[in-house]
Design a protein around this motif. Structure first.
Motif, PDB file in Angstrom:
ATOM      1  N   ALA A   1       1.363   8.267  20.114  1.00  0.00           N
ATOM      2  CA  ALA A   1       0.412   8.915  19.206  1.00  0.00           C
ATOM      3  C   ALA A   1       0.798   8.659  17.751  1.00  0.00           C
ATOM      4  N   ALA A   2       2.091   8.763  17.456  1.00  0.00           N
ATOM      5  CA  ALA A   2       2.543   8.506  16.090  1.00  0.00           C
ATOM      6  C   ALA A   2       2.291   7.056  15.693  1.00  0.00           C
ATOM      7  N   ALA A   3       2.572   6.123  16.613  1.00  0.00           N
ATOM      8  CA  ALA A   3       2.324   4.711  16.325  1.00  0.00           C
ATOM      9  C   ALA A   3       0.841   4.448  16.114  1.00  0.00           C
ATOM     10  N   ASN A   4       0.004   5.044  16.960  1.00  0.00           N
ATOM     11  CA  ASN A   4      -1.443   4.831  16.824  1.00  0.00           C
ATOM     12  C   ASN A   4      -1.977   5.413  15.522  1.00  0.00           C
TER      13      ASN A   4
ATOM     14  N   GLN B   1      -3.996   2.942  12.859  1.00  0.00           N
ATOM     15  CA  GLN B   1      -5.356   3.220  12.382  1.00  0.00           C
ATOM     16  C   GLN B   1      -5.476   3.086  10.869  1.00  0.00           C
ATOM     17  N   THR B   2      -4.348   3.075  10.159  1.00  0.00           N
ATOM     18  CA  THR B   2      -4.385   2.926   8.703  1.00  0.00           C
ATOM     19  C   THR B   2      -4.291   1.466   8.270  1.00  0.00           C
TER      20      THR B   2
ATOM     21  N   GLY C   1      -7.651  -8.092   8.860  1.00  0.00           N
ATOM     22  CA  GLY C   1      -7.610  -9.262   7.996  1.00  0.00           C
ATOM     23  C   GLY C   1      -6.400  -9.392   7.103  1.00  0.00           C
ATOM     24  N   LEU C   2      -5.382  -8.558   7.300  1.00  0.00           N
ATOM     25  CA  LEU C   2      -4.194  -8.651   6.450  1.00  0.00           C
ATOM     26  C   LEU C   2      -3.302  -9.801   6.901  1.00  0.00           C
TER      27      LEU C   2
ATOM     28  N   VAL D   1       4.228  -1.568   7.158  1.00  0.00           N
ATOM     29  CA  VAL D   1       5.172  -0.930   8.083  1.00  0.00           C
ATOM     30  C   VAL D   1       6.391  -0.427   7.318  1.00  0.00           C
ATOM     31  N   HIS D   2       6.952  -1.276   6.497  1.00  0.00           N
ATOM     32  CA  HIS D   2       8.145  -0.928   5.720  1.00  0.00           C
ATOM     33  C   HIS D   2       7.902   0.301   4.856  1.00  0.00           C
TER      34      HIS D   2
END
Length: 234
Positions: A85-88, A92-93, A97-98, A107-108
């Motif tokens: 849940a925390a990873a999802n 979602q943020t 296209g990055l 992530v960092h």
């Protein structure tokens, strides 16, 4: 086997056993088995409930391995769901296209903004510490961790975004340490999120995508397993 945990503790180990893994035709040494388990946990930081306890038997015809979990199957399910849940929530943020670099930086920065290093960690007697601080659960769910939680979480989230990322073991500041190597556009770079997570704003990217010469000026790499004797591995 790691996801098939007994609901009853083993009386001798006070741990929750998993089904024995039997390998007919493969007489593996204890060191080979330990190397495989290390590879498993290094490649899969989302499997965070294995204990250091291992049952092992081998003869000329077969090898049998017994692993154990720290928690009951119900608690493992709860913790796995919380980590997912925390990873999802993070995924979602992440916009579509990055580039790989842009995803890596997200992530960092997410980890540095959401995690806190446990300043009360006992670096002499690890048994005095909450075991959660060494796992992705302690990092992503509790928000309190040490270098292992930073590195394991960074690896897991990066892999989830399709980027090759591994944990690297060694030492820094005369202490055991773990950081990451990341593959971007076929080149490998070093990231130490733990050392970047400091109050000084200038330090936020000091150990972000640096080369080996820069990193190993104050970090030391642990020996590779293929450089160690069986007794050293065990």
């Amino acid at each position: 086997s790691c996801y098939d945990i007994s609901s009853e503790k083993d009386a001798d180990t006070d741990r929750y056993p998993m089904p024995q893994v039997k390998l007919d035709g493969y007489p593996l040494s204890e060191a080979e088995v330990r190397t495989v388990i290390k590879a498993l946990t290094d490649d899969h930081p989302e499997i965070f409930w294995l204990t250091g306890t291992m049952g092992y038997y081998s003869d000329y015809e077969t090898t049998i391995v017994q692993l154990y979990a720290s928690y009951s199957p119900e608690e493992v399910d709860q913790r796995v769901n919380a980590v997912r849940a925390a990873a999802n929530d993070f995924y979602q943020t992440v916009p579509d296209g990055l580039s790989e670099y842009e995803r890596e930086k997200l992530v960092h920065d997410y980890l540095l903004d959401h995690l806190e290093y446990d300043r009360n960690v006992d670096t002499i007697d690890f048994d005095n510490n909450d075991p959660d601080i060494y796992t992705v659960y302690g990092a992503l769910v509790n928000g309190l961790t040490v270098c292992e939680g930073y590195a394991r979480s960074f690896q897991m989230l990066m892999n989830g975004l399709g980027i090759d990322c591994v944990g690297v073991m060694g030492e820094s500041a005369d202490q055991m340490h773990i950081w990451n190597s990341v593959k971007l556009d076929d080149n490998w770079y070093n990231v130490d999120a733990t050392w970047n997570d400091r109050e000084e704003p200038y330090a936020r990217y000091l150990y972000f995508n640096i080369n080996d010469d820069e990193l190993y000026s104050d970090h030391t790499l642990s020996p590779m397993f293929d450089e160690l004797s069986d007794s050293e591995i065990n």
